[in-house]
Write a protein that holds these residues in place. Structure first.
Motif, short mmCIF file in Angstrom:
data_model
loop_
_atom_site.label_atom_id
_atom_site.label_comp_id
_atom_site.label_asym_id
_atom_site.label_seq_id
_atom_site.Cartn_x
_atom_site.Cartn_y
_atom_site.Cartn_z
N UNK A 94 38.44 -2.79 -7.51
CA UNK A 94 37.53 -1.93 -8.29
C UNK A 94 36.42 -1.46 -7.34
N UNK A 95 35.86 -0.29 -7.63
CA UNK A 95 34.83 0.30 -6.77
C UNK A 95 33.69 0.86 -7.63
N UNK A 96 32.53 1.05 -7.01
CA UNK A 96 31.38 1.66 -7.69
C UNK A 96 30.43 2.21 -6.64
N UNK A 97 29.55 3.11 -7.08
CA UNK A 97 28.53 3.64 -6.19
C UNK A 97 28.80 5.06 -5.75
N UNK A 98 27.92 5.56 -4.86
CA UNK A 98 28.04 6.95 -4.42
C UNK A 98 29.25 7.18 -3.54
N UNK A 99 29.77 6.13 -2.89
CA UNK A 99 30.95 6.27 -2.03
C UNK A 99 32.23 5.84 -2.74
N UNK A 100 32.22 5.81 -4.08
CA UNK A 100 33.36 5.26 -4.83
C UNK A 100 34.66 6.04 -4.59
N UNK A 101 34.57 7.37 -4.48
CA UNK A 101 35.80 8.15 -4.25
C UNK A 101 36.42 7.82 -2.91
N UNK A 102 35.57 7.72 -1.88
CA UNK A 102 36.08 7.38 -0.56
C UNK A 102 36.64 5.95 -0.52
N UNK A 103 35.93 5.02 -1.16
CA UNK A 103 36.39 3.63 -1.20
C UNK A 103 37.71 3.51 -1.95
N UNK A 104 37.84 4.27 -3.04
CA UNK A 104 39.06 4.21 -3.84
C UNK A 104 40.26 4.67 -3.01
N UNK A 105 40.09 5.75 -2.26
CA UNK A 105 41.18 6.23 -1.42
C UNK A 105 41.59 5.23 -0.36
#
Length: 220
Positions: A152-163
């Motif tokens: 799971x991811x959260x924060x302003x970099x969530x899209x990059x972290x998800x990828x």
């Protein structure tokens, strides 16, 4: 006009992006890891590089809070009070699944004037199975399928972290493999977001210990 005023861009920034930051949690084989960056900023200005966003609830349960820094502090204090009352009443540590419901309830009861935080929970249950939880700031829960998307991811970099997590995570990671995977995901994701970064903190929760390490990242 072909140009956009910087003042206009700043004024339309979401309040959840005001301080920046990114958090992710990842499941392994009888272990779980949670990580965050260390930047504390005010919009595009970096104010500190040692901000703690991960909080220990008990030996097998951690929570990370992304979003507005003042609400992070307020919400963390509220959680500490609720957990202290739970321990006094029940005389035991709270289960990760019960803690997820507590967090979701606390956020939902303030839905008309919400805390601007995005929680990420990582823990081990009584049988040492990993538990992950994330939600938005009104408490809508996200509990991933551990066999196909154990992160799971959260924060302003969530899209990059998800990828990055989609590319690098696989089931059954051992503690050291899990540390390497979550560290690479955090550093690569943060490098692609100007509101997060400046290194990271990683906690790997095992049945008998917690491994804590600090990462060095790009300092720009």
């Amino acid at each position: 006009l072909n140009t956009i005023s910087p003042v206009l861009i700043l004024s339309t920034m979401s309040i959840t992006e005001y301080n920046g930051g990114g958090i992710l949690a990842m499941a392994g084989k009888n272990c779980v890891a949670i990580a965050s960056d260390r930047r504390y900023g005010v919009q595009f200005q970096t104010m500190a590089t040692d901000k703690n966003k991960l909080y220990k609830m008990h030996d097998k349960l951690y929570i990370g809070l992304a979003g507005l820094a003042t609400d992070q502090a307020t919400f963390h204090e509220k959680l500490k009070f609720r957990l202290s009352m739970y321990s006094l009443r029940e005389e035991r540590d709270i289960k990760p699944a019960s803690f997820g419901k507590l967090v979701s309830t606390l956020l939902y009861e303030r839905r008309f004037g919400p805390y601007f935080v995005e929680p990420v929970i990582a823990g081990l249950d009584s049988s040492n199975e990993p538990y992950l939880f994330a939600s938005d700031f009104i408490g809508a829960p996200l509990i991933p399928d551990m066999d196909s998307n154990g992160f799971v991811v959260a924060g302003t970099s969530s899209e990059q972290l998800f990828g990055m997590c989609e590319s690098m995570w696989r089931p059954g990671l051992e503690p050291e493999e899990l540390f390497e995977t979550i560290s690479q995901c955090l550093l690569a994701g943060s490098d692609r977001d100007c509101l997060s970064g400046w290194g990271g903190t990683v906690h790997v929760i095992c049945p008998d210990k917690v491994i804590t390490r600090t990462l060095r990242g790009r300092m720009d």
